[in-house]
Each structure stands twice: as C-alpha cells, then as structure tokens.
Design a protein around this motif. Structure first.
Motif, mmCIF file in Angstrom:
data_model
loop_
_atom_site.group_PDB
_atom_site.id
_atom_site.type_symbol
_atom_site.label_atom_id
_atom_site.label_comp_id
_atom_site.label_asym_id
_atom_site.label_seq_id
_atom_site.Cartn_x
_atom_site.Cartn_y
_atom_site.Cartn_z
ATOM 1 N N ASP A 124 0.885 -1.224 -0.284
ATOM 2 C CA ASP A 124 0.062 0.160 -0.096
ATOM 3 C C ASP A 124 0.956 1.266 0.026
ATOM 4 N N VAL A 125 0.238 2.543 0.006
ATOM 5 C CA VAL A 125 1.022 3.616 0.093
ATOM 6 C C VAL A 125 2.147 3.903 1.171
ATOM 7 N N CYS A 126 1.710 3.174 2.334
ATOM 8 C CA CYS A 126 2.800 3.328 3.350
ATOM 9 C C CYS A 126 4.121 2.488 2.950
ATOM 10 N N ALA A 127 3.927 1.471 2.444
ATOM 11 C CA ALA A 127 4.851 0.164 2.245
ATOM 12 C C ALA A 127 5.370 0.756 1.048
ATOM 13 N N THR A 128 4.976 1.347 -0.002
ATOM 14 C CA THR A 128 5.455 1.839 -1.292
ATOM 15 C C THR A 128 6.496 3.195 -0.920
ATOM 16 N N GLY A 129 5.992 3.866 0.146
ATOM 17 C CA GLY A 129 6.815 5.035 0.052
ATOM 18 C C GLY A 129 7.911 4.721 0.852
ATOM 19 N N TYR A 130 7.889 3.543 1.923
ATOM 20 C CA TYR A 130 9.233 3.065 2.578
ATOM 21 C C TYR A 130 10.155 2.584 1.484
ATOM 22 N N ALA A 131 9.576 1.648 0.777
ATOM 23 C CA ALA A 131 10.293 0.816 0.075
ATOM 24 C C ALA A 131 11.166 1.949 -1.069
ATOM 25 N N TYR A 143 -1.676 10.802 -5.038
ATOM 26 C CA TYR A 143 -1.108 11.967 -4.801
ATOM 27 C C TYR A 143 -0.277 12.253 -3.684
ATOM 28 N N VAL A 144 0.239 11.275 -2.945
ATOM 29 C CA VAL A 144 1.127 11.381 -1.698
ATOM 30 C C VAL A 144 2.394 10.631 -1.688
ATOM 31 N N VAL A 145 2.626 9.984 -2.499
ATOM 32 C CA VAL A 145 3.934 9.388 -2.490
ATOM 33 C C VAL A 145 4.943 10.003 -2.031
ATOM 34 N N GLY A 146 5.236 11.111 -2.877
ATOM 35 C CA GLY A 146 6.469 12.101 -2.498
ATOM 36 C C GLY A 146 6.453 12.394 -1.278
ATOM 37 N N ALA A 147 5.286 12.713 -0.507
ATOM 38 C CA ALA A 147 5.557 13.194 0.671
ATOM 39 C C ALA A 147 5.961 12.139 1.820
ATOM 40 N N VAL A 148 5.675 11.000 1.682
ATOM 41 C CA VAL A 148 5.659 9.574 2.393
ATOM 42 C C VAL A 148 7.368 9.668 2.150
ATOM 43 N N VAL A 149 7.765 9.608 1.114
ATOM 44 C CA VAL A 149 9.209 9.381 0.717
ATOM 45 C C VAL A 149 10.032 10.257 1.306
ATOM 46 N N ASP A 189 1.387 -8.250 3.073
ATOM 47 C CA ASP A 189 1.414 -8.548 4.412
ATOM 48 C C ASP A 189 1.982 -7.506 5.302
ATOM 49 N N GLY A 190 2.822 -6.724 4.531
ATOM 50 C CA GLY A 190 3.235 -5.337 5.532
ATOM 51 C C GLY A 190 2.821 -4.223 5.314
ATOM 52 N N SER A 191 1.481 -4.529 4.625
ATOM 53 C CA SER A 191 0.647 -3.088 4.454
ATOM 54 C C SER A 191 -0.096 -2.820 5.680
ATOM 55 N N GLN A 192 -0.424 -1.598 5.856
ATOM 56 C CA GLN A 192 -1.164 -1.084 6.963
ATOM 57 C C GLN A 192 -2.612 -0.799 6.636
ATOM 58 N N GLY A 234 2.941 12.630 5.455
ATOM 59 C CA GLY A 234 4.024 12.691 6.371
ATOM 60 C C GLY A 234 3.625 11.599 7.723
ATOM 61 N N LEU A 235 2.684 11.747 8.246
ATOM 62 C CA LEU A 235 2.450 11.145 9.402
ATOM 63 C C LEU A 235 2.398 9.355 9.039
ATOM 64 N N THR A 236 2.184 9.118 7.824
ATOM 65 C CA THR A 236 2.237 7.805 7.081
ATOM 66 C C THR A 236 3.575 7.193 7.448
ATOM 67 N N ALA A 237 4.336 7.991 6.978
ATOM 68 C CA ALA A 237 5.777 7.644 7.088
ATOM 69 C C ALA A 237 6.413 7.593 8.551
ATOM 70 N N ARG A 238 6.110 8.616 9.273
ATOM 71 C CA ARG A 238 6.419 8.916 10.531
ATOM 72 C C ARG A 238 5.874 7.829 11.532
ATOM 73 N N LEU A 239 4.746 7.519 11.337
ATOM 74 C CA LEU A 239 4.152 6.734 12.435
ATOM 75 C C LEU A 239 3.849 5.225 11.827
ATOM 76 N N ASN A 240 4.535 5.088 10.428
ATOM 77 C CA ASN A 240 4.296 3.672 9.770
ATOM 78 C C ASN A 240 2.919 3.405 9.979
ATOM 79 N N ALA A 241 2.278 4.208 9.246
ATOM 80 C CA ALA A 241 0.474 4.196 9.441
ATOM 81 C C ALA A 241 -0.025 3.931 7.976
ATOM 82 N N GLY A 242 -1.347 3.232 8.077
ATOM 83 C CA GLY A 242 -2.053 3.183 6.979
ATOM 84 C C GLY A 242 -2.728 4.471 6.670
#
Lengths: 264, 567, 325
Positions: free
Chosen positions: A96-103, A128-134, A220-223, C106-114
C-alpha cells in the motif's frame, strides 16, 4: 546536482480499468505505459539541466514494480534520463502507500540524490502523496503540486496553488518535489533516443540490495486492507420536467436547489 | 436531386510530397538493417522470420548494424490499430512457429460449426447448403489486435526493435532506389504549426524497406504512383464496423449473414453483410461490412450495425450482454486485378493488405499477409547474404507470384464485381465462380474506383434506430470505447475539400464511423446546395474510408488514434 | 476506544477553512461510534476563543502549537505525530485540500501508518473506522480498513459536511514540539496570493457547464450570469472550446479537466461520454437542453427539457432575488 526521477508504470489511460473481484486489487492487465504525470517530472529535470543555472551530473529514473515496469524506465531514459534503477521483488507485490513510500525511500537512499522529482499522482492509484511519504523517510523537505520551480545553488523557489491562493516557498536541497501538470509541457522523445534507450544502464535491485525489511512491505506488510469493492451508489436517473410555463419551471428549479442547500 | 461523384472533388493531396531524398545531415541520420513499416501480421511475421534467420547468420547480422531489424508502428502498441473478424487460416502461424501448438497462439477456439443466414427484416433464413466460400472449418477464431501484441512480443524477445507511436511519413528515395523512410514529426497543432515541444521526425536509413502498412497503405500507394506499378484496376475498399460483447450465453458457431439491412436493388449498389463470431465462453463479436461503392449518401455502416442488432435473431444473441469493445477499419476489396503490377522495386517490397492481398469472398487476408512477410524476410536474407549492398529483392516477387497468395486471389478475381448487378444476380454469378474455381465467367471484369460512383441523398437512414445506450449506441460513445483519447489540437491529417456539394458532404458525414465530419448546424437546414465541412480530426480511428470516398487519410501524429484491445 | 485527531487549517486572518470544519464535524460524529473523542490540532497564533470555539463543531479538545508555522505540512507532521503518540490517538482525519494530503502522508511515514485518500465517506464497524474511497475515475468504491493504529483518513474536497453538533467550548492545551531538522528547511515567502486570470474550475463548488446548445459564443454570457448568481464558475465542453467560444482551461471531459462540484449545471450540453467522464461524480447534476433525447438526461438529478434562452435569464433573476431576500 544529482536528480532522481521517480516513475511508475500504469495501465494506459485508454484501457478500461477494472478491479479484479478476486484479489480486490487493480487489474493491471492491458496496455501499460509510463505514468503521464511522471513525464512532467522528467521534463522538469531536463529543463534544470538545460537551463544551465546548476550543473546536473546525473538524472536517474527510479521505479518500483514488476518486471514489465522496465518499459517505463526505457521511456524515461528516452526522454532524457541518463540511467535507471528498477526495484523489483515479489515481496513488494500488494504494497500500500505506506509500504511503497518506505520501499522507494530505501532505494533512493542508496542513490543519495540532491533532488527527487515525481508527478503529482499516478493514473491508477490516484494517491497524490507518495512523494510526501518518501520525503519523511529520507528526512528531506518536500512540496507537492509545484507548478513553477526555479533552481539556484543549494535551493529551490517553488510556487503552487494551495487552499488560499498561490504560495511561494523556498526549499533547501536536498528535497523531494512532486510537480503538477501545469509546470511544463513534456517533450516528445526523438527516434534516436527511443532506439538508444535499451542500451542505457539499467540496474535491477531487490529488497535485500537496498535494505528493505520484508515485514514492512507487500500485502502482508501493508497497514491498510481492502475490505470490499462496490459499484458506486446507483445514480438514479432523476426527474425530468418539460418546460411549459417558464415561470413555474424556474420556481421548481429554485426550490430544488434550495432543498439541496445550493443557494447558501 | 442531382447525382454527383466524390472523385469530382479530389483532396488537396500530392503523393510526391511523401517521396523524396533524405533531408537530415548525414551524421544525423539513423541507421537500421531492415526497416519494416507497420506492426501488423505482415510486418511482424517479417520481423520474426528475419530474427529467426539472422540467428544463424552472425556475419550478416553484424553488417546490419546495431539495429538489425526495426518495426515502425504508428499505434501505441502493435495491435492498437488492428481490427478484423477474424477466422485465421493456420498455415502461416505453422510456418512461422513450427514448434508451437495452436493452444499457445492467442486464439479463442478452432472453428467447428458455421452457418450462413439470409436476413430479412424479421427473419433469418439459413442458407443450406452453405455457400462454400464461407466455410471455416480448420480455421481459428482470433482477435487480430491480440495477435499483433503476441507477434510483437515474440519479435522483441528475438531482438527486433519495435518502435511504437512512430509513423513513417515519407519514403526516402535516391536515384529511384528506396533507402529507408522518414518518421513523422511530433508536436504540431491542428493547423500544422510547431508547438513548444515540437520534435521533428528523423531519416531512418535501411538496406531493405518492407512496406506492411495495411489497408491505409500511405507510402505504398504513393510508391505505386511514383514507380508506375499500380495494378490493372484501381483499389477499392469495404468498411467494417465491429463490436465486442460480453454475453451470458456463449455463441456456438461462426455466423455470416447476407441481405438485410443491405438493400438489394442495383442502383443502391450495397454489397456486404455481417459476421458474428464466438470469442471463447464469455464474449462474441459482430460486425457489419459494406463496400464503399454504395450510392446513397446517407448510408452509415456504423448505424447499419446498430439497426442490425434490433433484428430479433441478433437481439436474442446479445440478450443480457454488454458492449465492451468497438472499432472500425476498411479492407481492400479490389482483389487480384488491383494488386500492384510489381511488388518490389530496388530497395523495397510491399506485403499484405497494402498490396491488396485480401480474398474478399472468403474474407481472408491475415495469413496471406503473414506469408508475404515471411517471403520478404527470406528474400532479404538471401539477397543480402550474397551482396550486403544489394537492393534487388525480386526473389520476393517470384515467391509471392508462385504461392497460394497469387493462386487464391486469381481464383476469386472477378467475384466481387457481379454484385453491382444487385444481390440476386450477383449472388448467382458469384456462386458459379466459386464452383468453377474462377473459370466461369473468366476473363477480367473491370472495376471502378469507389469514389467514381455518383451519390444522392436517399432513404438509408430512415431505418437507423435512435441509440438507447444499452443495445444501440451513438458514434461518439463508440469512439470513446475504441480507446481513442487523441489530444484535441492534434494536427489535422485528413485531406478533403472543405466546401463541397451537400451530397458529398453528407456522404462523408454518414460514412465516417467516428463522426469526424460535420456540416455546420446553421447550414444543415438552409437548403444551400454547397456546404462547408468541419473536420474533428481527433475523433478519427484511422479506418481509411475517406480515402476510398473522395478524400485522403495521411499519417496522424504517432501514438494518436484508437487503442484496440480485442477487436 | 479510539480518539480521532483532526487538523484545522486557518488563514492569516484566523478564519478556519471549511473543509477542516467539516472534518471536525465528521470526527465528532464518528468518535461516538469508536468510543473516543474528537480533538483538533492547530498551529500558529490562534486566539484562545477561536480555538475553544471549535467545540461548536464537536471538538472536545484543541492542541495548539503556537511555535509551529502555519501553511506548510512538515512542521505540522511533527506536531501531530507527537500529539498522537503522547495521547495514544487512534485515527487522524483530514478534510480535503493540499495540506491535508501532505500532512497525512508525512504521518504515514512517521508513524508507519495506513492511509486512505480521496475518502468520500467513513463509517464505524465494530468500534473501528472504515474509509470509503472511489477508484478508477469513480467507477467503483473501495472499502478500506486499517491493520493497526493509528489510521489516517484524508477526505476528498467537500466530502464532510459541517455540523454544529457540539455543546460548549473545547479544552485548549498548548503543546511544545521540537521540529524535525528538515521541517525547518522550507520557508513560506508569500502565502495565498490571489491571481485573477486562471480560474481554477477544479476547486469550484458550483459550475455552470456550457455546450453547443448555447448557440453562439456571445450566449456564454447567460452562463456567466447564472454562475455569478450561484457563486460559481463557468466550464465548457470540448465542442465549444474547439469552436473558440470559451478557453481550453475551462474544458471538462476526457481531454479536459475532471471535476466533482456540489452542483454541475449543464446548459445546452448533450452529455456525450467524452464530457460525462469529466463531471459524472458531481454531487448534483442539473441539465437544461431542448432535446429530450440528449444522453445527459440519463444521468442528471434534475433535467429540464426546454429552451435555455428562455429559462436561464429567468432562473438567474429568481436566484438573485432569493439570495437577496
């Protein structure tokens, strides 16, 4: 300055998109293409290089995706990237977005870019948000929806349209910038560049190569979990009235608008 | 009402504009070994066969340079612009991939059951015994759009370069020898002005150029004029409009129909029929095909197909179903006499539909195209092995003329023509031809270009249903389903005269399945005998009908047009 | 038992953005289902009564970080991350808008959240929240659940309605947050500059879409007058843009913009699918067209078969009168 352009391979806009009722995920069959929004990111990188304000040592196209995603990288290279990096691993499927951003952040870390550029959204995920997660993972400042960008030594001056109008923001490099469509008109690749694309270096990396923890990616690692897919609520073909007495008709329309609080 | 023919209003088009020497500086020109124009069955069979042969010819491969084989395809993918029925004769696939089983081909099923119906407004009368030209046992139902993708994948795996979203705009000729092609420009606006991101095309030099452009034959027809190698008869075309439907009840046999809604009278000159083919368990396709030599300016093949679906027999086949695909394309119908008098000139060969290698009575062309592509590949390797600078590929012509392509087309050489005498007389003569294998009536039955037929405003449109959005649809909805998302200011690639008699304008408006042509609303009802014609070029699905009926389709920007998935 | 934290954006005059107020209202509504309470984060110089006044929309508590600058996402990520972690908050909810996206991400990354974005509706199921979002150009709705806490919900523009459900003031608590090093690397130079020429129709709540039925270029004034009376903007179909009646920046459809306003008033628009795909998610669609067979009548909420030249001026007049009263 080293620029990394994040790109994604998505179903072509003209392919009728559908969700697979079995896996509840996007049916990624049919024609695939470089996400058109990302072409603006590559163009922005090329304009920085051609602008001459700063020296751009390398433009690297980076993608995360299955084997076929290499095509998106070929296209990115045909548009001007010097080389590309393909993060591909079965363990990443269903992220998901969280896992993708991390990877993506992990693979970008291994490249140490000064500037990361990407398009404002992808045609399929509409996220729209992958950049901000990365950016948060990389501990870099970030802006999205940038439609004007001026580069000078060590910093950027960006404009974007936010809630109250246009904001002008100064950002210190290294940074992650998602560019909006309006920022530029992407170039067409020349036939020479298209033919030469496959010869440019393409590094394939797996999760282990860039230190991605397997339990933080993949389905499995997605939130988040997709619990169900439904067709949208049936838009009932509403009432259709014939205008015989215009005054009456107008009264009806006004009443209808008022009922729906559209005359506030 | 006056009767006027489209050919009296020729388009502003000069084939010489599309033939000439390279214009890029020598060090700017790109070089490939073999340039194949068109990523369809002919072009891709040629590419695949070349790569197979080159595997055993390392010396020749080296001489062909960094890019030994390049396929130039104007669609977004190989297959994006391919459309056909189709029931493919397996001979060419067997020749190209002898180690593959049909189950590994992109087929739906082998044809085991077929039928022909004569349609009236309310009935569907089975024709028993079935006219032999419609028998398809032993053939395989396929989607040519999928076949294109399949063949392209194989070719790419084998090392060919597939250059999609690229047009071949101009044939590069020096001292009457073909030296390659020039790719089209990108980034022009509707009037042809350069936009900010303008990218000029490039000269692509090749040792051998193979034109596999299909029914549009852009460079092919220009070359026929330049080299004076056109066939005895002018080429003619039929327009086919096709839909793919998801259906709850699978169709169990291959069906062809004749008769309604075509009108039988000789003056209407309406030749054609429909096809309905199963596509596996959950889909079927149906199409309406009409010769473009009809005379009623209000004939719309698109809307004839809509009308056709309202027939109780057809309605029942589609019951509970949903339309999931749509497309349109022409097919060359001139047959044997319209094939070029020569299929090769120094440096170049023409294969497939572009050379008119289509057998209309049996509706076959795909395997001929592939065989021709294979012959071209073999002739190229043979010739260049002997002399890498050779431009003599006459071995290709000899192969084609001694092959089933020549034989089959000769046999049915006069079969289309009798139908200008109307359905029944035409049908009788055509049957006689089939049974006698072309011996009777024999000789050469002359053909006229489609555009020479005089048009008048008639009553064809009276029967067309108002689209209901479930069974019947309008043209714009169809265009959307073709996957066409061409930018609105794309260059206008359609060449027509813009101020013409109403009959001609109406012909184009009705004929075009994609609603490209419009008569301004203000001029519709005002009784003027001459009207303007607006062109909405971005709707164009590049079927090619306009070229048959008084205009000329030139190359759009590479990548524009439909993105057919499964037609 | 999960609390829900909302970010409330305000402008330089201290007025809160209505999407934020909608989000607070929504959080309050949902919090009763999750057994928690709705709280809000504000940054910058927010007056005591303004902060406490958010209780009107159902906020129980307001966390205020005066030192964090307003208008950029990353400092607010720092603030919200701290508040969420310190208080064990289960969900973060944002109204539509750019900052909501960026902070949520940003919170998604920071808190490893969905995270789920473009959410159009949220519901409670067994004490947990499920977010609904459209996908594939609004052709399907996906239900998304969260595996662990916190879960982040980013709403679509105008998705959450404002409800003054609260009773009394919210408790205001000032918090101190150490900003991350990278949060200080972006500085606002100019905020909220208005630029007249480019009307962004994608943000408009009300749009009047003009098509060929208007008849001629000058008749777009009918659309403009009507739009003005409704407080909306004017959009156009491909056909009229092609004909040069209205600028390309207002074109809606397959080769134009996609919009989802609260009201789309289609005048003289046939409703061909190329246009439909650009506006079919509008909350309310009203169509005026003289052709009763126009496809638009199949998917509008209220259709009027009639002459728009007669109807539109009277409608504009009536709306102005009603609003004036």
């Amino acid at each position: 300055m080293k620029i990394c352009c994040l790109v994604k391979e998505v179903p072509d806009a003209a392919v009728q998109k559908r969700l697979d009722p079995g896996t509840k995920r996007l049916d990624r069959g049919g024609e695939r293409n470089l996400n058109p929004f990302d072409t603006h990111g590559i163009e922005a990188a090329m304009q920085i290089r051609e602008g001459g304000e700063v020296e751009v040592t390398e433009i690297v196209a980076v993608t995360m995706g299955p084997e076929t995603a290499a095509r998106a990288l070929h296209k990115a290279v045909a548009l001007g990237a010097d080389r590309s990096v393909h993060l591909t691993d079965d363990a990443l499927a269903g992220s998901d977005v969280c896992a993708t951003g991390y990877a993506l952040a992990k693979v970008l870390e291994s490249e140490s870019p000064d500037l990361v550029l990407l398009g404002q959204q992808s045609d399929d995920g509409e996220c729209y948000v992958v950049g901000a997660v990365v950016a948060d993972h990389l501990k870099m400042p970030s802006l999205t929806q940038v439609i004007q960008m001026d580069v000078s030594d060590g910093k950027l001056r960006c404009e974007r349209q936010a809630e109250y109008g246009y904001d002008t923001v100064e950002i210190a490099l290294p940074a992650v910038i998602s560019v909006g469509d309006a920022i530029n008109e992407p170039r067409y690749p020349s036939l020479k560049a298209i033919m030469g694309a496959k010869k440019k270096p393409l590094d394939t990396k797996s999760t282990g190569d860039v230190g991605i923890e397997a339990d933080r990616v993949g389905a499995d690692g997605s939130q988040t979990q997709v619990l169900g897919i439904n067709p949208p609520p049936e838009k009932q073909a509403g009432e259709v009235i014939e205008d015989e007495d215009t005054n009456e008709t107008v009264e009806k329309i006004v009443a209808w608008l008022d009922e729906r609080k559209l005359l506030a | 009402m006056a009767a006027i023919a489209p050919e009296q209003f020729p388009p502003p088009f000069d084939p010489d504009d599309y033939i000439g020497p390279p214009t890029d500086a020598e060090d700017e020109r790109l070089e490939v070994g073999v340039a194949i124009v068109g990523g369809g069955p002919a072009g891709l069979a040629c590419a695949n066969r070349l790569m197979q042969l080159l595997e055993d010819e390392p010396e020749l491969t080296e001489k062909l340079g960094e890019v030994p084989v390049a396929v130039i395809e104007k669609g977004k993918a190989c297959g994006a612009h391919l459309l056909s029925g189709a029931n493919m004769v397996p001979s060419a696939m067997r020749e190209l991939f002898p180690e593959m089983e049909p189950s590994q081909w992109p087929i739906y099923q082998e044809v085991t059951d077929d039928a022909v119906y004569l349609m009236t407004k309310k009935r569907a009368l089975p024709l028993v015994p079935m006219p032999p030209n419609f028998k398809n046992h032993g053939n395989y139902t396929i989607s040519v759009a999928k076949l294109g993708r399949f063949l392209a994948e194989r070719a790419e795996e084998a090392g060919a370069y597939i250059l999609t979203e690229t047009t071949a705009d101009k044939l590069l000729v020096e001292e009457r020898i073909v030296r390659g092609v020039r790719s089209g420009d990108k980034g022009r606006d509707r009037e042809g002005k350069e936009l900010g991101n303008f990218e000029p095309g490039s000269d692509l030099m090749a040792k051998a150029t193979v034109l596999c452009e299909g029914t549009l034959g852009h460079l092919s027809y220009a070359a026929l004029e330049y080299y004076d190698i056109a066939g005895q008869d002018p080429q003619r075309w039929e327009l086919g409009v096709k839909e793919v439907w998801e259906v709850p009840e699978p169709l169990t046999k291959v069906i062809h129909t004749m008769g309604w809604p075509m009108r039988k009278g000789a003056r209407h000159n309406e030749f054609g029929g429909s096809f309905i083919y199963p596509m596996g368990e959950s889909k079927l396709c149906l199409g309406m095909v009409i010769g473009l030599d009809y005379t009623d300016a209000t004939v719309s093949c698109h809307d004839m197909l809509q009308e056709f679906k309202t027939h109780p027999f057809i309605r029942q086949l589609l019951e509970g179903g949903k339309r999931v695909g749509w497309g349109a394309k022409t097919i060359p119908s001139g047959g044997y006499w319209a094939m070029p008098s020569k299929l090769t000139v120094p440096g170049m060969m023409i294969c497939g539909d572009a050379a008119g290698m289509v057998n209309i009575p049996t509706l076959k062309g795909i395997h001929y195209a592939m065989h021709a592509g294979i012959y071209a590949a073999e002739a190229i390797v043979e010739s260049l092995k002997r002399d890498p600078d050779s431009v003599d590929f006459s071995a290709y012509e000899r192969r084609v003329r001694g092959s089933l392509i020549e034989k089959d087309l000769y046999q049915s050489r006069n079969m289309r023509q009798p139908f200008e005498k109307g359905f029944f007389v035409g049908g009788a003569i055509a049957s006689a031809m089939t049974i006698s294998r072309g011996a009777f009536p024999g000789g050469h039955w002359d053909q006229e270009p489609d555009a020479d037929h005089e048009m008048s405003i008639g009553k064809a449109a009276d029967g067309y249903p108002k689209p209901d959005g479930k069974l019947t649809f309008d043209k714009l909805g169809s265009v959307f389903l073709s996957g066409n998302a061409t930018r609105d200011d794309a260059p206008n690639h359609v060449k027509i005269q813009r101020h013409v008699p109403r009959e001609i304008a109406q012909t184009w408006v009705s004929m075009c399945p994609a609603a490209v042509y419009e008569i301004p609303e203000a001029q519709l009802g005002n009784g003027a005998t001459t009207v303007d014609v607006n062109v909405v070029a971005s709707n164009c699905v590049q079927c090619g009908a306009i070229t048959a009926k008084g205009g000329r389709l030139t190359m759009p920007e590479g990548g524009d047009g439909p993105l057919y998935q499964e037609v | 038992m999960s609390d829900i934290l909302v970010y409330a954006l305000h402008n330089d005059e201290g007025e809160f953005n209505k999407n934020s107020l909608g989000a607070i209202s929504e959080a309050a509504r949902l919090a009763s289902g999750t057994g928690g309470k709705a709280s809000v984060v504000v940054v910058g110089e927010v007056a005591d009564d303004a902060a406490a006044g958010l209780g009107k929309y159902g906020a129980a508590k307001v966390y205020r970080c005066k030192a964090a600058p307003e208008g950029l996402a990353q400092p607010i990520v720092d603030v919200m991350a701290k508040v969420i972690t310190d208080n064990g908050i289960g969900y973060a909810l944002f109204g539509g808008g750019l900052l909501g996206f960026e902070i949520g991400a940003g919170l998604t990354a920071r808190l490893n959240a969905g995270v789920t974005m473009e959410v159009t509706a949220v519901r409670v199921d067994g004490g947990k929240l499920i977010a609904e979002r459209p996908v594939l150009q609004d052709s399907a709705i996906v239900d998304v659940g969260y595996v662990s806490e916190p879960g982040i919900i980013i709403g679509r523009l105008n998705a959450f309605d404002i409800e003054e459900s609260g009773s009394g003031d919210a408790e205001v608590e000032d918090v101190e947050v150490e900003l991350s090093e990278w949060s200080t690397k972006a500085t606002m130079v100019t905020r909220g500059e208005a630029r007249g020429e480019d009307i962004n129709i994608e943000d408009a709540e009300i749009l009047v879409g003009g098509g060929r039925g208007l008849g001629e270029k000058d008749n777009f004034s009918l659309a403009e007058d009507l739009a003005k009376s409704l407080g909306g903007a004017v959009a156009a179909t491909r056909a009229v843009v092609d004909a040069g009646w209205y600028p390309y920046s207002t074109q809606i459809g397959q080769t134009g913009k996609t919009v989802a306003p609260k009201l789309y008033l289609a005048v003289g628009v046939s409703g061909a699918i190329q246009h439909k795909v650009g506006m079919q998610s509008s909350e309310n669609i009203l169509a005026i067209n003289k052709d009763q067979n126009a496809p638009i009548f199949e998917f509008c909420d209220l259709g009027v078969v009639g002459d728009l030249h007669k109807i539109m001026p009277k409608l504009t007049e009536a709306i102005n009168a009603k609003k004036g009263s």
